[in-house]
Design a protein around this motif. Sequence first.
Motif, PDB file in Angstrom:
ATOM      1  N   LEU A 272       0.830  -1.202   0.000  1.00 16.08           N
ATOM      2  CA  LEU A 272       0.000   0.000   0.000  1.00 16.08           C
ATOM      3  C   LEU A 272       0.869   1.259   0.000  1.00 16.08           C
ATOM      4  O   LEU A 272       1.796   1.391   0.802  1.00 16.08           O
ATOM      5  CB  LEU A 272      -0.910   0.006   1.231  1.00 16.08           C
ATOM      6  CG  LEU A 272      -1.859   1.196   1.400  1.00 16.08           C
ATOM      7  CD1 LEU A 272      -2.805   1.321   0.211  1.00 16.08           C
ATOM      8  CD2 LEU A 272      -2.653   1.054   2.696  1.00 16.08           C
ATOM      9  N   PHE A 273       0.560   2.181  -0.913  1.00 18.14           N
ATOM     10  CA  PHE A 273       1.282   3.447  -1.031  1.00 18.14           C
ATOM     11  C   PHE A 273       0.342   4.606  -0.722  1.00 18.14           C
ATOM     12  O   PHE A 273      -0.880   4.501  -0.882  1.00 18.14           O
ATOM     13  CB  PHE A 273       1.824   3.626  -2.456  1.00 18.14           C
ATOM     14  CG  PHE A 273       2.892   2.644  -2.852  1.00 18.14           C
ATOM     15  CD1 PHE A 273       4.231   2.948  -2.685  1.00 18.14           C
ATOM     16  CD2 PHE A 273       2.549   1.405  -3.389  1.00 18.14           C
ATOM     17  CE1 PHE A 273       5.216   2.042  -3.052  1.00 18.14           C
ATOM     18  CE2 PHE A 273       3.524   0.495  -3.758  1.00 18.14           C
ATOM     19  CZ  PHE A 273       4.864   0.810  -3.590  1.00 18.14           C
ATOM     20  N   VAL A 274       0.917   5.716  -0.320  1.00 19.60           N
ATOM     21  CA  VAL A 274       0.162   6.946  -0.134  1.00 19.60           C
ATOM     22  C   VAL A 274       1.120   8.118  -0.268  1.00 19.60           C
ATOM     23  O   VAL A 274       2.294   8.015   0.097  1.00 19.60           O
ATOM     24  CB  VAL A 274      -0.554   6.980   1.239  1.00 19.60           C
ATOM     25  CG1 VAL A 274       0.451   6.984   2.392  1.00 19.60           C
ATOM     26  CG2 VAL A 274      -1.487   8.180   1.333  1.00 19.60           C
ATOM     27  N   SER A 275       0.637   9.214  -0.823  1.00 15.60           N
ATOM     28  CA  SER A 275       1.455  10.422  -0.957  1.00 15.60           C
ATOM     29  C   SER A 275       0.796  11.573  -0.222  1.00 15.60           C
ATOM     30  O   SER A 275      -0.438  11.661  -0.155  1.00 15.60           O
ATOM     31  CB  SER A 275       1.642  10.792  -2.433  1.00 15.60           C
ATOM     32  OG  SER A 275       2.416   9.824  -3.101  1.00 15.60           O
ATOM     33  N   THR A 276       1.624  12.466   0.314  1.00 12.51           N
ATOM     34  CA  THR A 276       1.124  13.663   0.961  1.00 12.51           C
ATOM     35  C   THR A 276       2.059  14.821   0.675  1.00 12.51           C
ATOM     36  O   THR A 276       3.172  14.630   0.183  1.00 12.51           O
ATOM     37  CB  THR A 276       0.960  13.457   2.482  1.00 12.51           C
ATOM     38  OG1 THR A 276       0.247  14.562   3.036  1.00 12.51           O
ATOM     39  CG2 THR A 276       2.315  13.320   3.176  1.00 12.51           C
ATOM     40  N   GLN A 277       1.618  16.012   0.987  1.00 17.61           N
ATOM     41  CA  GLN A 277       2.418  17.199   0.732  1.00 17.61           C
ATOM     42  C   GLN A 277       3.522  17.348   1.769  1.00 17.61           C
ATOM     43  O   GLN A 277       3.335  17.016   2.944  1.00 17.61           O
ATOM     44  CB  GLN A 277       1.526  18.448   0.747  1.00 17.61           C
ATOM     45  CG  GLN A 277       0.483  18.442  -0.339  1.00 17.61           C
ATOM     46  CD  GLN A 277      -0.431  19.661  -0.266  1.00 17.61           C
ATOM     47  OE1 GLN A 277      -0.909  20.107  -1.280  1.00 17.61           O
ATOM     48  NE2 GLN A 277      -0.665  20.190   0.912  1.00 17.61           N
ATOM     49  N   GLY A 278       4.641  17.884   1.329  1.00 18.33           N
ATOM     50  CA  GLY A 278       5.747  18.114   2.246  1.00 18.33           C
ATOM     51  C   GLY A 278       5.402  19.098   3.343  1.00 18.33           C
ATOM     52  O   GLY A 278       5.967  19.046   4.447  1.00 18.33           O
TER      53      GLY A 278
END
Length: 227
Positions: free
Chosen positions: A194-200
């Motif tokens: 499972l992957f997820v991206s978020t803002q720095g």
Amino acid sequence: MIKELEWDSNYWNINIANCIYENEDEIVEYLNGKNVDLIQTQVNINKTEDIRKLENLNFKFIELNVTYHINIESNKMYGTNFTVANKCNLNDIQNIANQVFISSRYNVINIEKTKEFYKMWAKKSIMGELDDVCLIQKDEMNQTEGFITIKAIDENSARIGLIGVKPGCQNKLVGTHLLNQAKIYLLAKGIKSLFVSTQGSNIRAQNFYAKNKFQVVDISVWLYLFL
């Protein structure tokens, strides 16, 4: 490689193209032949030389993108249930989306349309038209506390699209329960990655994923060229 983004252009009502950076000449040549308002590109943070070359072409830094990963199989979970959202939950989910997705790289284009963008994302995911599924967490009074959307990448992996927790329900493990639902849902389909991206700039989200055993696997920068 530069590609015009038809859907994005229609939604934001400006001509948008996406660039997978290869060389400066390609961008210059493209600009000479195309009517475009914005070119976006995402570059790994370690490619500093490419970033400098893009900045010399007047690309502007917009935001960091931090990608996390977890191996679902190696983490303990409790329970076997998940709750799939449907049209009856739409208003609750969109109200949450309207309140929590305030900071976004899209704000530089149009803040009001950004709010509608996330509400539309949630709606289409309930219908299985954007992300594959939307799961919800409810309290003992059957009130929606939060939601999470998921999309399969391939037969072995998936990514989280959106995860939102209702203001007032934060710091009550709602987000962790939503992650648990997602893991149960994916394991039932044989998906274990499972992957997820978020803002720095979203420190709260980064701490949340780290607390839930996700590990950083990539950091990139979003750069925009406004024309």
